[in-house]
Design a protein around this motif. Sequence first.
Motif, PDB file in Angstrom:
ATOM      1  N   TYR A  52       7.085  47.134 -18.950  1.00 42.82           N
ATOM      2  CA  TYR A  52       6.836  47.449 -20.500  1.00 42.82           C
ATOM      3  C   TYR A  52       7.828  47.448 -21.133  1.00 42.82           C
ATOM      4  CZ  TYR A  52       7.742  52.171 -18.924  1.00 42.82           C
ATOM      5  OH  TYR A  52       8.268  53.623 -18.755  1.00 42.82           O
ATOM      6  N   LEU A  53       9.128  47.513 -20.611  1.00 44.23           N
ATOM      7  CA  LEU A  53       9.889  48.003 -21.777  1.00 44.23           C
ATOM      8  C   LEU A  53      11.701  46.863 -21.228  1.00 44.23           C
ATOM      9  CD1 LEU A  53      10.799  50.684 -24.116  1.00 44.23           C
ATOM     10  CD2 LEU A  53      12.791  50.346 -22.684  1.00 44.23           C
ATOM     11  N   VAL A  54      12.392  46.486 -22.333  1.00 41.63           N
ATOM     12  CA  VAL A  54      13.252  45.781 -21.582  1.00 41.63           C
ATOM     13  C   VAL A  54      15.011  47.059 -22.626  1.00 41.63           C
ATOM     14  CG1 VAL A  54      14.836  43.966 -21.476  1.00 41.63           C
ATOM     15  CG2 VAL A  54      12.471  43.874 -20.263  1.00 41.63           C
ATOM     16  N   ALA A  85      12.965  60.015 -31.401  1.00 39.79           N
ATOM     17  CA  ALA A  85      11.175  59.294 -30.921  1.00 39.79           C
ATOM     18  C   ALA A  85      10.702  59.853 -29.591  1.00 39.79           C
ATOM     19  CB  ALA A  85      11.610  57.988 -31.057  1.00 39.79           C
ATOM     20  N   CYS A  86      11.815  59.676 -28.412  1.00 37.73           N
ATOM     21  CA  CYS A  86      11.693  60.359 -27.090  1.00 37.73           C
ATOM     22  C   CYS A  86      11.313  61.801 -27.034  1.00 37.73           C
ATOM     23  CB  CYS A  86      12.250  59.757 -26.651  1.00 37.73           C
ATOM     24  SG  CYS A  86      11.929  59.934 -24.718  1.00 37.73           S
ATOM     25  N   SER A  87      12.255  61.997 -27.459  1.00 37.05           N
ATOM     26  CA  SER A  87      12.482  63.786 -27.147  1.00 37.05           C
ATOM     27  C   SER A  87      11.201  64.662 -28.977  1.00 37.05           C
ATOM     28  CB  SER A  87      14.006  64.011 -27.429  1.00 37.05           C
ATOM     29  OG  SER A  87      14.760  63.883 -28.821  1.00 37.05           O
ATOM     30  N   SER A 105       8.134  64.630 -26.858  1.00 39.73           N
ATOM     31  CA  SER A 105       8.914  65.661 -26.179  1.00 39.73           C
ATOM     32  C   SER A 105       9.021  65.548 -24.291  1.00 39.73           C
ATOM     33  CB  SER A 105       7.717  66.620 -26.233  1.00 39.73           C
ATOM     34  OG  SER A 105       5.884  66.706 -25.298  1.00 39.73           O
ATOM     35  N   ILE A 106       9.762  64.386 -24.642  1.00 40.33           N
ATOM     36  CA  ILE A 106       9.306  63.388 -23.402  1.00 40.33           C
ATOM     37  C   ILE A 106      11.122  63.811 -22.820  1.00 40.33           C
ATOM     38  CG2 ILE A 106       9.360  61.088 -22.072  1.00 40.33           C
ATOM     39  CD1 ILE A 106       6.255  61.249 -23.598  1.00 40.33           C
ATOM     40  N   GLY A 107      12.080  63.191 -24.061  1.00 40.35           N
ATOM     41  CA  GLY A 107      13.680  63.270 -23.678  1.00 40.35           C
ATOM     42  C   GLY A 107      13.923  62.357 -22.368  1.00 40.35           C
ATOM     43  N   VAL A 108      13.575  62.081 -21.678  1.00 43.73           N
ATOM     44  CA  VAL A 108      14.245  61.087 -20.647  1.00 43.73           C
ATOM     45  C   VAL A 108      15.106  59.631 -20.732  1.00 43.73           C
ATOM     46  CG1 VAL A 108      12.414  60.673 -19.403  1.00 43.73           C
ATOM     47  CG2 VAL A 108      12.291  58.750 -20.742  1.00 43.73           C
ATOM     48  N   ILE A 109      16.000  59.704 -22.461  1.00 42.61           N
ATOM     49  CA  ILE A 109      16.963  58.787 -22.461  1.00 42.61           C
ATOM     50  C   ILE A 109      17.390  60.093 -23.467  1.00 42.61           C
ATOM     51  CG2 ILE A 109      16.197  56.707 -22.635  1.00 42.61           C
ATOM     52  CD1 ILE A 109      14.977  56.824 -25.801  1.00 42.61           C
ATOM     53  N   GLY A 110      19.511  59.699 -23.522  1.00 40.54           N
ATOM     54  CA  GLY A 110      20.162  60.114 -24.549  1.00 40.54           C
ATOM     55  C   GLY A 110      20.978  59.540 -24.148  1.00 40.54           C
ATOM     56  N   ALA A 168      10.436  59.733 -15.749  1.00 44.19           N
ATOM     57  CA  ALA A 168       9.577  60.210 -16.319  1.00 44.19           C
ATOM     58  C   ALA A 168       8.821  59.672 -17.903  1.00 44.19           C
ATOM     59  CB  ALA A 168       9.101  61.672 -15.938  1.00 44.19           C
ATOM     60  N   CYS A 169       9.288  58.411 -17.871  1.00 47.30           N
ATOM     61  CA  CYS A 169       9.204  57.933 -18.707  1.00 47.30           C
ATOM     62  C   CYS A 169       7.629  56.837 -18.818  1.00 47.30           C
ATOM     63  CB  CYS A 169       9.828  56.439 -19.217  1.00 47.30           C
ATOM     64  SG  CYS A 169       8.883  54.737 -19.764  1.00 47.30           S
ATOM     65  N   VAL A 170       6.709  57.685 -20.258  1.00 47.28           N
ATOM     66  CA  VAL A 170       5.800  57.104 -20.269  1.00 47.28           C
ATOM     67  C   VAL A 170       5.041  55.882 -20.570  1.00 47.28           C
ATOM     68  CG1 VAL A 170       5.309  59.348 -20.225  1.00 47.28           C
ATOM     69  CG2 VAL A 170       4.511  58.158 -22.209  1.00 47.28           C
ATOM     70  N   GLY A 171       5.895  55.070 -20.992  1.00 43.11           N
ATOM     71  CA  GLY A 171       5.455  53.713 -22.138  1.00 43.11           C
ATOM     72  C   GLY A 171       4.934  53.657 -22.833  1.00 43.11           C
ATOM     73  N   CYS A 172       5.294  54.691 -23.500  1.00 37.83           N
ATOM     74  CA  CYS A 172       4.096  54.819 -24.568  1.00 37.83           C
ATOM     75  C   CYS A 172       5.567  53.737 -26.100  1.00 37.83           C
ATOM     76  CB  CYS A 172       4.633  56.280 -25.758  1.00 37.83           C
ATOM     77  SG  CYS A 172       6.245  56.954 -25.522  1.00 37.83           S
ATOM     78  N   GLY A 173       6.212  52.998 -25.851  1.00 38.30           N
ATOM     79  CA  GLY A 173       6.939  52.146 -26.605  1.00 38.30           C
ATOM     80  C   GLY A 173       7.126  52.958 -27.873  1.00 38.30           C
ATOM     81  N   GLN A 174       7.059  54.038 -28.171  1.00 34.54           N
ATOM     82  CA  GLN A 174       7.856  54.534 -29.700  1.00 34.54           C
ATOM     83  C   GLN A 174       8.758  54.387 -29.773  1.00 34.54           C
ATOM     84  OE1 GLN A 174       5.893  56.004 -31.980  1.00 34.54           O
ATOM     85  NE2 GLN A 174       4.190  54.621 -30.940  1.00 34.54           N
ATOM     86  N   CYS A 175       9.657  54.366 -28.793  1.00 32.30           N
ATOM     87  CA  CYS A 175      11.352  53.922 -29.100  1.00 32.30           C
ATOM     88  C   CYS A 175      11.885  52.685 -29.353  1.00 32.30           C
ATOM     89  CB  CYS A 175      12.084  54.160 -27.494  1.00 32.30           C
ATOM     90  SG  CYS A 175      11.545  53.026 -26.117  1.00 32.30           S
ATOM     91  N   ILE A 176      10.669  51.307 -28.668  1.00 39.62           N
ATOM     92  CA  ILE A 176      10.861  50.286 -29.699  1.00 39.62           C
ATOM     93  C   ILE A 176      10.676  50.561 -31.185  1.00 39.62           C
ATOM     94  CG2 ILE A 176       9.786  47.387 -29.823  1.00 39.62           C
ATOM     95  CD1 ILE A 176       8.734  48.319 -26.730  1.00 39.62           C
TER      96      ILE A 176
HETATM   97  S1  SF4 Z   1       8.528  54.308 -23.608  1.00 40.17           S
HETATM   98 FE1  SF4 Z   1       8.184  56.515 -24.454  1.00 40.17          FE
HETATM   99  S2  SF4 Z   1       8.143  58.220 -22.694  1.00 40.17           S
HETATM  100 FE2  SF4 Z   1       9.467  55.751 -22.369  1.00 40.17          FE
HETATM  101  S3  SF4 Z   1      11.602  56.060 -23.518  1.00 40.17           S
HETATM  102 FE3  SF4 Z   1      10.723  54.848 -24.969  1.00 40.17          FE
HETATM  103  S4  SF4 Z   1       9.726  57.241 -26.419  1.00 40.17           S
HETATM  104 FE4  SF4 Z   1      10.629  57.753 -23.638  1.00 40.17          FE
END
Ligand code: SF4
Length: 508
Positions: A69-71, A86-88, A92-97, A119-127
């Motif tokens: 789903y993500l590049v 956004a991720c943290s 509340s996931i925090g898989v990137i830093g 444990a990225c969930v693919g939400c795309g909120q980072c995009i």
């Molecule tokens: S897709 Fe969601 S869970 Fe994955 S890195 Fe982006 S914000 Fe975090």
Amino acid sequence: MEVFTNTKRVLDSRKTTVELILSDHKKECLSCVRNNNCELQTLSLELGCDAKKYQGVTNSYPIDDSTPYLVRDNDKCVLCRRCVAACSKYQSIGVIGANARGFDTHIATAFEKPLAEVACVGCGQCINVCPVGALHEKESIDEILAALADPDKYVVVGTAPSVRIGLGEEFGMKMGSNVEGKMVAALRRLGFKNVFDVDYAADLTIMEEGTEFLGRLKNGGVLPMITSCSPAWIKFCEHNYPELLDHLSTCKSPQQMFGAVCKTYYAEKLGIDPKKMVVVSVMPCTAKKFEIGRKDQSAAGVPDIDIAITTRELARLIKRAGIMFEALPDEKFDEPFGIATTAGLLFGATGGVMEAALRTVVEVVTKKDAPSLDFKEVRGTKGIKEATYDVAGTKVKVAVCSGLANARELMEKIKAGKADYHFIEVMSCPGGCVNGGGQPIKSAEVRNNCDVKAIRAAAIYDADKKSQLRKSHANPAIQTIYKEYFGEPNSHKAHEILHTSYVKRDKF
Ligand code: SF4
Ligand code: SF4
Ligand code: SF4
């Protein structure tokens, strides 16, 4: 103290800063997914930057395209860290830093693991918050064009509720424009054999989920029951709360139910081998690209959905085909899966699944028309909402949340035995699907000056207010599929085709 913010000195300083960013930036504007919607590009133009002024050592990182789903292309990253926040914070996931220091600083996962292994969930909120083209969805436009060009394939498409609310923005229309008719016309011109509405499958979800909820309530099943439409939420629960998986409704999401009925009921009606059918879904969501590959999502022995694209990809597909979107007439979806209620449309906004379910549950239990179809307590963009409704003498307590940080708060309450809810709706993205990770991207300037999710949600409630069909159980096409195919909601056949299972995943 007087502070001057636009003196020549300040402007020169800003210009130099942007030129230094550009000195270590993969300048590929001509083919970049964010061309014409890039905050770095805009700033460079505004400040009159010379993109080649500073030449020197540049960083080069491998592209992370490990997920479906993500590049992530760190060579275009400007290290603003909005994705990290956004991720943290939202999720509340925090898989990137930020890894390493100084010139070597870059955004990555712990121990530089590919995103697919955390444990990225693919939400795309980072995009959605990224100002540049460093983050984008994995594109599937070429796959669609190949399927449409293949004479052996029968290619159908379905669009999720909030796609019609976001799509117009990609063509310069104002936020909150409902472009359902033009969207249908564009998809028809692209060559899809049928253009269907996933709102229909949302109605189907309400029939199955509402019946499941009433069954759990009556027979002492696991409560609170939690909705299962949002695939990033499901993955989040599998990673973080495996002990609560029994709380999840077993219903497939509307996307998957749509694909399942296309390849079973509809393929049988047409006399087509489901292997020859290609089902494309257009979603406001990046996690849907992960969901289509999950186990137990193949009702006809082949994947329910073949290709899932985002609202943004649909806009690119329309542009690539040279279709003048703004000039298109309004057209209607095809039958049978084009007949949908605005209860299904409500799935696009936080609280919408709950409201749609309540409309049906109340009328099914009381066997009479509900005094009002508006459950306003569950509307609005607040992160967590609660309400109690009287359903034929039973007090039903519900909670609605959006954004996974809010979901975590509710899950902790359940774990601590402090949640007395019967039914919970969770949507992964703050504000729900209208603000999904696949929706048109708004610059920070826009996001800071208006509530994007509230404006888009208002378009959904406006359509609902004007609608004659506002209850999923009153959808004539839904009544027909139960009469002709499933028998009744939650029947054995419905379970085989419309329900699924979940897996426990690693926490990290
Ligand atoms: S897709 Fe969601 S869970 Fe994955 S890195 Fe982006 S914000 Fe975090
Ligand atoms: S991120 Fe922006 S500046 Fe960089 S290549 Fe893409 S459009 Fe151009
Ligand atoms: S939001 Fe985009 S530019 Fe900012 S740190 Fe993340 S990837 Fe880099």
